[in-house]
Each structure stands twice: as structure tokens, then as C-alpha cells.
Design an enzyme around this catalytic site. Sequence first.
Site, short mmCIF file in Angstrom:
data_model
loop_
_atom_site.label_atom_id
_atom_site.label_comp_id
_atom_site.label_asym_id
_atom_site.label_seq_id
_atom_site.Cartn_x
_atom_site.Cartn_y
_atom_site.Cartn_z
N HIS A 70 0.83 -1.20 0.00
CA HIS A 70 0.00 0.00 0.00
C HIS A 70 0.86 1.25 0.00
O HIS A 70 0.52 2.27 -0.64
CB HIS A 70 -0.92 -0.02 1.22
CG HIS A 70 -1.81 1.17 1.34
ND1 HIS A 70 -1.77 2.02 2.41
CD2 HIS A 70 -2.76 1.66 0.50
CE1 HIS A 70 -2.65 2.99 2.25
NE2 HIS A 70 -3.27 2.80 1.10
N GLU A 73 1.79 2.01 -3.49
CA GLU A 73 0.69 2.62 -4.25
C GLU A 73 0.76 4.14 -4.14
O GLU A 73 0.56 4.86 -5.13
CB GLU A 73 -0.64 2.10 -3.73
CG GLU A 73 -1.85 2.73 -4.41
CD GLU A 73 -3.10 2.64 -3.57
OE1 GLU A 73 -3.82 3.66 -3.46
OE2 GLU A 73 -3.38 1.55 -3.03
N GLU A 150 -4.64 8.34 6.71
CA GLU A 150 -5.62 7.46 6.05
C GLU A 150 -6.06 6.34 6.99
O GLU A 150 -7.25 6.00 7.07
CB GLU A 150 -5.01 6.88 4.77
CG GLU A 150 -5.96 5.99 3.99
CD GLU A 150 -5.33 5.41 2.74
OE1 GLU A 150 -6.03 4.67 2.01
OE2 GLU A 150 -4.13 5.68 2.49
#
Length: 459
Positions: A70, A73, A150
Site C-alpha cells: 500500500h 501505491e 488514512e
Amino acid sequence: MPQLPLGPAGTPGVEVRVETGAGAQVRRSVLPGGIRVLTEAMPGQRSATFGAWVAVGSRDETDGHHGSTHFLEHLLFKGTPTRDAMAIASAFDAVGGEANAATGKEHTCYYARVLDADLPMATEVIVDMVTSALLDEGEFASEREVILEELAMTEDDPADVAYERFAGQVFGQHPLGRPIGGTPATIGAVPRDAVYEHYQRVYTPAELVVTAAGGVDHDALCEQVLAGVARGGWSLETSAVPAARRATGEAFTSRVAAVPGMPTEASALTVHRSTEQANVLLGGFGPAGNDERRFTLTVLNAVLGGSMSSRLFQEVREKRGLAYAVYSFGSTFADAGMFGLYAGCAPGKVTQVVELLDEQWRLLATEPISSDELERGIGQMRGALVLGLEDTSSRMSRLGRSEITTGEFLTLDETLARLRAVTAEDVRALAADLYGQPRHLTVVGPFETDVAATALPRS
């Protein structure tokens, strides 16, 4: 129309193609380096969606690298030797396009939707990101803070918390049970070198799958991909073949986990959050992604909790007014799956709602559904499938998932035929297998006591 057997890894230079109706055509080529390119050309479409996939997800991370997939990403949008983060964002904004990425447990995809004339630009930019990310130390430090925000946002959403904890209950210590984005602890601890090592190890030509749908020229796209990969310095050996697909598991049977090492006993978990509503998840193991019963599962979901006419919606919401949101769902992976029922209800109604969820699941497992329910469920899935494929993004994603997971691309007609073949007994038998698995209950809400342990249905 015939299905397109994508087969094993494939041989460079070999191509397969199939007509998919209304003049559309799917083509698949294996390029030097083992890169796979799949396109679905749709005559008359003025847009195109491009995706660059790597068949590596959070389950593939090793100790010390948790959260790296992640993290990558995010970092791939931060710059390459030829363009910085602003240049990447501006390239798509200047043409009214959209670019984004998604990390899953088994793959990562970087994608863009643009006008067909701008597809070469989208291809160049995304291939540059995938092959030539800088992973700058300064950008790494700042993006770590973004990811921590996040994760904090996810922890503030009780439904997200419920799903993360539920997956952890179903899969236990297996990598599928880990959060895709990592945890604050793993993200805070992972060093830049570990993420860079992960990037170097898994972002290779043999792992790269490129898919595009809409106004796309297959041959031109193959040339653009090869040119971009070459600029990125990746090896393009003509003898290289694609990476082997992930090993798949055998179909599960009653009370047998699909993957060794996963929990074999039921569990209950209560998570305290200061909310007005309780978020409830009840479920367990489900079919893997290559299980032939995946078509039955879609019909089962439609009947049980996939629409306004479904049993859960009617029994829990319409007749008793106990929930606004109530539904069933299935998630599939290469060697395992997860099935569950969700409801959001008043904290004082948790036990009653869980009893209703369990009752409707049990009835589906013991009594065949009516012919009207079967036809309605099949009709719902047929319509949803056809309408979904009006969008180029859906078609792009369908190509990528087919290549990475099952190794089989089904035409629309073949998929509809498999849905039509589902019987009432198929639905009952699958529901019984699902019901026979160890059941797990997750409840998130303003509780000071272990309400889940009290509400968990007993076999």
C-alpha cells in the site's frame, strides 16, 4: 461465443483473441519479458480505461515489509526521473482524465480513464510510474504521515473497523487476515529501504499485466508498453515467460477451512466505539475465486441480501424496521473466500438482529428457494452484469482479474449461461456449506460489555 482460455503462463509472441459481441474483441499477447497485455476494443467508444496490474498484494508481504504494498501505491505517484508528482497529476487534469490506484490482498492496480486520443499519454505516464519510481527519502517521510492519516480515517469509520476485524477473525494469523494498508505500528516502523526492496522484488516484467478497454488499438498499445518499459530500464528478454499464477485451493466442505492454519472454531469480538449505531457482521469462510460455485454465490447473495426484495431486507428492515442497511456479501481469493451478513442497528437491538440474520441464513441452508426467488436472483445478476459492462473501467478490471485470478476470460454469453444454470438446490447446498463453517461475529459500537459473545449463534 467461446470462452477465452488464458491458460498457464504463456509464451512470448503467442496471441489469443475472441469476439465478444457488438463488434468488440478481446485480444491477449505475451510480450518480451513476460509482460501480458489484454485489450477489449469497443467500436464507437470515445473513452478508454488503462490499467497496469502487479499480481502482488498485502498477503505477499514478508516480516518487516507489512504495509509496503500500500505504501508503494502512494509513492508511485510521487515522481520518476522524468516527471514529479505535479507533472503526473497535471498530465491527467489537462485532458479531463482520472488516474488512481488500488491495493488489494492479492494485487495492485494503477489505472486511468481518458479520451481514446489520450490513451498513449496515459500509458506512458503510468508505465513510467510503475517502472521508474524514485521512492525519494523525503517523499517517503511525508507520505508516511499521509498514510497514517488514512489509517486514522479508517479507524474513525465503524463500518471499516468492523470489516477489518471480521477479516481478522475469519482468517486469523493467515496473511489474508492482515489489513491491506498495514497498521499504524507497521507503517511507522517500516523503513524506506524495506519498501524499496519490496518494489525491486515484485515489480518486474514477468509480474506486469496491462489491460485496456474502450477505444483502444491492441497492436499500438503493445508497442507503447514495450517502449515505456524499455525506457524504464526493465529487462525484456525474449525467452522470459510470465510469472506463474497464484496456487489455488480445493473447494471447501462443511466445517473444513480452505487453507490450513486458519481458525477452525467460532469466535466473537466486540469493539468499543462511541457511535450511535452498532455495526454487526456475521459469517465465515466462503468459496475461493476459482470455485465453480462462485456463480451460485452471486445468486445466493441476490436472494439472501443483495436487493430490496431479498430476504434480509424484507425481514430485518421492511417488516421490523430494525436496520437501514442490511445485506450479505462474498469476497473471494485464490485459495480461500469469505462470506458474511451485515446490519447496522440500534445498540440495544444487536441480539435480535443477529438472531434474524442467523435465522434467514439457516432457512436458506435447509429449504430450497422458490422458483420466483431463483428467477429474480438470476435476473438481478444478469442485469447487473450487463449494465456494469457498459463502462470501460469495468471491462478493464474484468480483464485484469480474469488474467490474474482464474486464468479464464468468459464472454458475456458464457457468463450468463453459467448464471442461468444455477438451480434452487445449488443455492441451498452452498448455503448449507457456508452455514456449516465456523461462524464469527463482529460487533462495533458503544458497548462496555462483550455483547458479541452473548449474541453469537450456537451451532
